[in-house]
Design an enzyme around this catalytic site. Structure first.
Site, PDB file in Angstrom:
ATOM      1  N   HIS A 191       0.852  -1.208   0.000  1.00 53.04           N
ATOM      2  CA  HIS A 191       0.000   0.000   0.000  1.00 53.04           C
ATOM      3  C   HIS A 191       0.885   1.254   0.000  1.00 53.04           C
ATOM      4  O   HIS A 191       1.407   1.645   1.041  1.00 53.04           O
ATOM      5  CB  HIS A 191      -0.921   0.014   1.216  1.00 53.04           C
ATOM      6  CG  HIS A 191      -1.953   1.092   1.162  1.00 53.04           C
ATOM      7  ND1 HIS A 191      -3.300   0.848   1.322  1.00 53.04           N
ATOM      8  CD2 HIS A 191      -1.861   2.436   0.962  1.00 53.04           C
ATOM      9  CE1 HIS A 191      -3.980   1.969   1.221  1.00 53.04           C
ATOM     10  NE2 HIS A 191      -3.116   2.967   1.005  1.00 53.04           N
ATOM     11  N   ASN A 196      -5.025   7.275  -6.445  1.00 48.51           N
ATOM     12  CA  ASN A 196      -5.773   8.517  -6.145  1.00 48.51           C
ATOM     13  C   ASN A 196      -4.995   9.758  -6.586  1.00 48.51           C
ATOM     14  O   ASN A 196      -4.672  10.638  -5.804  1.00 48.51           O
ATOM     15  CB  ASN A 196      -6.159   8.593  -4.659  1.00 48.51           C
ATOM     16  CG  ASN A 196      -4.978   8.601  -3.707  1.00 48.51           C
ATOM     17  OD1 ASN A 196      -3.915   8.051  -4.007  1.00 48.51           O
ATOM     18  ND2 ASN A 196      -5.142   9.219  -2.550  1.00 48.51           N
ATOM     19  N   LEU A 246      -5.571   9.137   7.662  1.00 49.51           N
ATOM     20  CA  LEU A 246      -6.871   8.474   7.614  1.00 49.51           C
ATOM     21  C   LEU A 246      -6.716   7.032   7.167  1.00 49.51           C
ATOM     22  O   LEU A 246      -5.974   6.804   6.216  1.00 49.51           O
ATOM     23  CB  LEU A 246      -7.810   9.226   6.661  1.00 49.51           C
ATOM     24  CG  LEU A 246      -8.241  10.600   7.164  1.00 49.51           C
ATOM     25  CD1 LEU A 246      -8.952  11.375   6.074  1.00 49.51           C
ATOM     26  CD2 LEU A 246      -9.136  10.479   8.400  1.00 49.51           C
ATOM     27  N   HIS A 248     -10.681   0.937   1.176  1.00 47.57           N
ATOM     28  CA  HIS A 248     -10.491   1.941   2.221  1.00 47.57           C
ATOM     29  C   HIS A 248     -11.722   1.786   3.107  1.00 47.57           C
ATOM     30  O   HIS A 248     -12.821   2.197   2.736  1.00 47.57           O
ATOM     31  CB  HIS A 248     -10.399   3.356   1.645  1.00 47.57           C
ATOM     32  CG  HIS A 248     -10.179   4.390   2.699  1.00 47.57           C
ATOM     33  ND1 HIS A 248      -9.002   5.072   2.858  1.00 47.57           N
ATOM     34  CD2 HIS A 248     -11.000   4.826   3.691  1.00 47.57           C
ATOM     35  CE1 HIS A 248      -9.112   5.882   3.900  1.00 47.57           C
ATOM     36  NE2 HIS A 248     -10.312   5.766   4.417  1.00 47.57           N
ATOM     37  N   LYS A 273      -8.939  -0.399  -6.295  1.00 52.97           N
ATOM     38  CA  LYS A 273      -9.018   0.301  -5.015  1.00 52.97           C
ATOM     39  C   LYS A 273     -10.373   0.966  -4.887  1.00 52.97           C
ATOM     40  O   LYS A 273     -10.805   1.689  -5.790  1.00 52.97           O
ATOM     41  CB  LYS A 273      -7.911   1.359  -4.935  1.00 52.97           C
ATOM     42  CG  LYS A 273      -7.931   2.190  -3.652  1.00 52.97           C
ATOM     43  CD  LYS A 273      -7.582   1.356  -2.422  1.00 52.97           C
ATOM     44  CE  LYS A 273      -7.866   2.093  -1.126  1.00 52.97           C
ATOM     45  NZ  LYS A 273      -6.794   2.919  -0.648  1.00 52.97           N
ATOM     46  N   HIS A 297       1.454   5.396  -1.706  1.00 57.95           N
ATOM     47  CA  HIS A 297       1.087   6.558  -2.528  1.00 57.95           C
ATOM     48  C   HIS A 297       2.378   7.162  -3.066  1.00 57.95           C
ATOM     49  O   HIS A 297       3.203   7.657  -2.281  1.00 57.95           O
ATOM     50  CB  HIS A 297       0.350   7.605  -1.689  1.00 57.95           C
ATOM     51  CG  HIS A 297      -0.946   7.104  -1.139  1.00 57.95           C
ATOM     52  ND1 HIS A 297      -2.146   7.265  -1.788  1.00 57.95           N
ATOM     53  CD2 HIS A 297      -1.229   6.414  -0.009  1.00 57.95           C
ATOM     54  CE1 HIS A 297      -3.114   6.700  -1.079  1.00 57.95           C
ATOM     55  NE2 HIS A 297      -2.579   6.178   0.005  1.00 57.95           N
ATOM     56  N   LEU A 298       2.547   7.115  -4.382  1.00 58.05           N
ATOM     57  CA  LEU A 298       3.779   7.672  -4.972  1.00 58.05           C
ATOM     58  C   LEU A 298       3.559   9.040  -5.591  1.00 58.05           C
ATOM     59  O   LEU A 298       4.519   9.693  -5.988  1.00 58.05           O
ATOM     60  CB  LEU A 298       4.342   6.732  -6.044  1.00 58.05           C
ATOM     61  CG  LEU A 298       4.994   5.439  -5.549  1.00 58.05           C
ATOM     62  CD1 LEU A 298       5.528   4.644  -6.745  1.00 58.05           C
ATOM     63  CD2 LEU A 298       6.131   5.711  -4.562  1.00 58.05           C
ATOM     64  N   ARG A 299       2.269   9.447  -5.705  1.00 62.46           N
ATOM     65  CA  ARG A 299       1.942  10.740  -6.342  1.00 62.46           C
ATOM     66  C   ARG A 299       2.433  10.770  -7.781  1.00 62.46           C
ATOM     67  O   ARG A 299       2.637   9.744  -8.401  1.00 62.46           O
ATOM     68  CB  ARG A 299       2.525  11.929  -5.545  1.00 62.46           C
ATOM     69  CG  ARG A 299       2.296  11.851  -4.041  1.00 62.46           C
ATOM     70  CD  ARG A 299       0.856  11.815  -3.656  1.00 62.46           C
ATOM     71  NE  ARG A 299       0.680  11.987  -2.213  1.00 62.46           N
ATOM     72  CZ  ARG A 299      -0.370  11.541  -1.540  1.00 62.46           C
ATOM     73  NH1 ARG A 299      -1.337  10.877  -2.146  1.00 62.46           N
ATOM     74  NH2 ARG A 299      -0.466  11.757  -0.249  1.00 62.46           N
ATOM     75  N   HIS A 322       3.022  14.435   1.677  1.00 60.77           N
ATOM     76  CA  HIS A 322       2.471  15.778   1.443  1.00 60.77           C
ATOM     77  C   HIS A 322       3.576  16.750   1.824  1.00 60.77           C
ATOM     78  O   HIS A 322       4.295  16.508   2.809  1.00 60.77           O
ATOM     79  CB  HIS A 322       1.254  16.041   2.339  1.00 60.77           C
ATOM     80  CG  HIS A 322       0.054  15.208   2.023  1.00 60.77           C
ATOM     81  ND1 HIS A 322      -0.806  15.482   0.985  1.00 60.77           N
ATOM     82  CD2 HIS A 322      -0.437  14.088   2.621  1.00 60.77           C
ATOM     83  CE1 HIS A 322      -1.779  14.566   0.957  1.00 60.77           C
ATOM     84  NE2 HIS A 322      -1.569  13.715   1.928  1.00 60.77           N
ATOM     85  N   ALA A 330      -4.193  14.689   5.196  1.00 60.48           N
ATOM     86  CA  ALA A 330      -4.012  13.431   5.925  1.00 60.48           C
ATOM     87  C   ALA A 330      -2.900  12.619   5.284  1.00 60.48           C
ATOM     88  O   ALA A 330      -2.841  12.501   4.065  1.00 60.48           O
ATOM     89  CB  ALA A 330      -5.308  12.634   5.895  1.00 60.48           C
ATOM     90  N   HIS A 357      -5.044  -0.785   5.625  1.00 60.36           N
ATOM     91  CA  HIS A 357      -4.604   0.002   6.790  1.00 60.36           C
ATOM     92  C   HIS A 357      -5.585  -0.058   7.954  1.00 60.36           C
ATOM     93  O   HIS A 357      -6.137   0.967   8.371  1.00 60.36           O
ATOM     94  CB  HIS A 357      -4.296   1.450   6.412  1.00 60.36           C
ATOM     95  CG  HIS A 357      -5.274   2.107   5.463  1.00 60.36           C
ATOM     96  ND1 HIS A 357      -6.627   2.115   5.660  1.00 60.36           N
ATOM     97  CD2 HIS A 357      -5.070   2.783   4.305  1.00 60.36           C
ATOM     98  CE1 HIS A 357      -7.211   2.763   4.667  1.00 60.36           C
ATOM     99  NE2 HIS A 357      -6.285   3.172   3.832  1.00 60.36           N
ATOM    100  N   ASP A 408       1.144   2.511   3.644  1.00 61.67           N
ATOM    101  CA  ASP A 408       0.313   3.686   3.388  1.00 61.67           C
ATOM    102  C   ASP A 408       1.153   4.964   3.454  1.00 61.67           C
ATOM    103  O   ASP A 408       0.670   6.005   3.908  1.00 61.67           O
ATOM    104  CB  ASP A 408      -0.875   3.773   4.355  1.00 61.67           C
ATOM    105  CG  ASP A 408      -1.959   4.718   3.848  1.00 61.67           C
ATOM    106  OD1 ASP A 408      -1.932   5.077   2.653  1.00 61.67           O
ATOM    107  OD2 ASP A 408      -2.824   5.110   4.644  1.00 61.67           O
TER     108      ASP A 408
END
Ligand code: DOR
Ligand code: ZN
Length: 345
Positions: free
Chosen positions: A14, A42, A220, A137, A100, A16-18, A252, A264, A175, A248
């Site tokens: 899990h 996302n 979150l 999620h 997802k 997030h690489l953006r 940011h 978050a 998560h 996760d």
């Protein structure tokens, strides 16, 4: 006392690489430690087509240091109107490993998420048929449900129905943060599993309010009370193949976190494995780390285990206050402190 631990190369289920500059500046933290990672979709706009999945995968591969051996596993973002054939084609073509599901407005970039699970029942039917995992999620988003209850209410209001209506669907409850979620997964069939983050194993909700408001502990699902953290630690270190590693990591910039309406997410990628090692060591369960980090995930997804190993040495790692990303900074998990383990390849 174990001073050095060598395990099969782990995966992160899990991440997030953006995209763009952020992707370039964060991806190698994950690629350095993990052989593969499940990449969250996302983005703005979200990854909802096979074409977008292929293009994003290529942008990731272009950003990875060529000396690292890293495979991004892509996911498709489910919307109310997503086409079951597009999802199935993406899986068949080897582009999408999983889908997802964000309930609409649950978290960062989830405005296009699913407003009612019934809207995507035809997609879930197709996924069940082809053996494609659903990554949930697991929170409800009704305004009248307390933020600390959203995961537990999700189990009774949504997940129980989905498990009943699609008994063979592979589901990862992502998560997890509560004793209720850990118990639900433990008591379900072998097609239901969960990922657990290092931060939900390490701190409870008090950390968000320690002497003031602490935006770098806000994520979150939000951290819950201590009894839930203890239940998660027990599940993660139990040796059950239903619980496996998913950081996760959700970068940011410092400005986006330290704001009147801060985003978050914790950026834990740089020292994720050391953080998990600390927890497993504290629980006298270092012998269970390899299963959690390197074996249970691929077995659940039906993928081969990684070749090669990584080594953790009992030696302090100092974590910097901030790291440079794009033209600004990011505050990593454990900022300005240290971890008792050091990662080495
Ligand atoms: O804390 C979080 N941050 N939780 C999520 O579900 C999304 C993530 C993000 O994308 O920033
Ligand atoms: Zn996430």
């Amino acid at each position: 006392m174990t001073d050095s631990l060598t395990i099969r190369r782990p995966d992160d289920w899990h991440v997030h690489l953006r995209d763009g500059g952020m992707l370039k500046d964060v991806v190698n933290y994950t690629a350095r430690q993990f052989g593969r990672a499940i990449i969250m979709p996302n983005l703005t706009p979200p990854v909802t087509t096979v074409e977008a999945g292929i293009a994003y995968r290529q942008r990731i591969l272009d950003a990875v240091d060529p000396s690292l051996d890293f495979t991004p596993l892509m996911t498709c973002y489910l919307t109310d109107s997503i086409d079951a054939d597009e999802v199935a084609r993406g899986h068949g073509d080897g582009v999408f490993t999983a889908c997802k599901l964000y309930p609409a407005n649950a978290t960062t970039n989830s405005a296009h998420g699913v407003t009612d699970i019934k809207n995507i029942y035809p997609v879930l039917e197709a996924m069940q048929r082809i053996g494609m995992p659903l990554l949930f999620h697991g929170e409800v988003t009704h305004k009248d449900v307390d933020i600390f209850d959203r995961e537990a209410v999700f189990i009774s209001d949504v997940l129980e129905d989905v498990v009943r209506d699609f008994p063979a669907l592979k589901i990862v409850f992502e998560h997890i943060t509560t004793a209720e979620a850990a118990a639900f997964v433990a008591e379900s069939g072998p097609n239901i599993a969960a990922t657990i983050t290092p931060h939900h194993l390490e701190f409870n909700r008090n950390a968000i309010f320690q002497g003031g408001i602490r935006p770098h502990y806000y994520c979150l699902p939000i951290a819950k009370r201590e009894k839930h953290r203890l239940a998660l630690r027990k599940a993660a270190t139990s040796g059950s193949p239903k619980f496996f590693l998913g950081t996760d990591t959700a970068p940011h910039t410092i400005e986006a976190k330290q704001s009147a309406c801060g985003c978050a997410g914790l950026f834990n990628a740089p020292h994720a494995l050391e953080a998990y090692a600390k927890v497993f060591d504290e629980e006298n369960a270092l012998d269970k780390l390899e299963g959690f980090a390197s074996e249970f995930g691929p077995r659940f997804y039906g993928l081969p285990l990684n070749e090669g190993t990584v080594t953790l040495i009992r030696q302090e790692t100092a974590i910097p206050e901030t790291l440079d990303v794009m033209d600004t900074k990011i505050v990593p998990f454990h900022s300005g402190s240290s971890l008792p383990w050091t990662f080495s390849t």
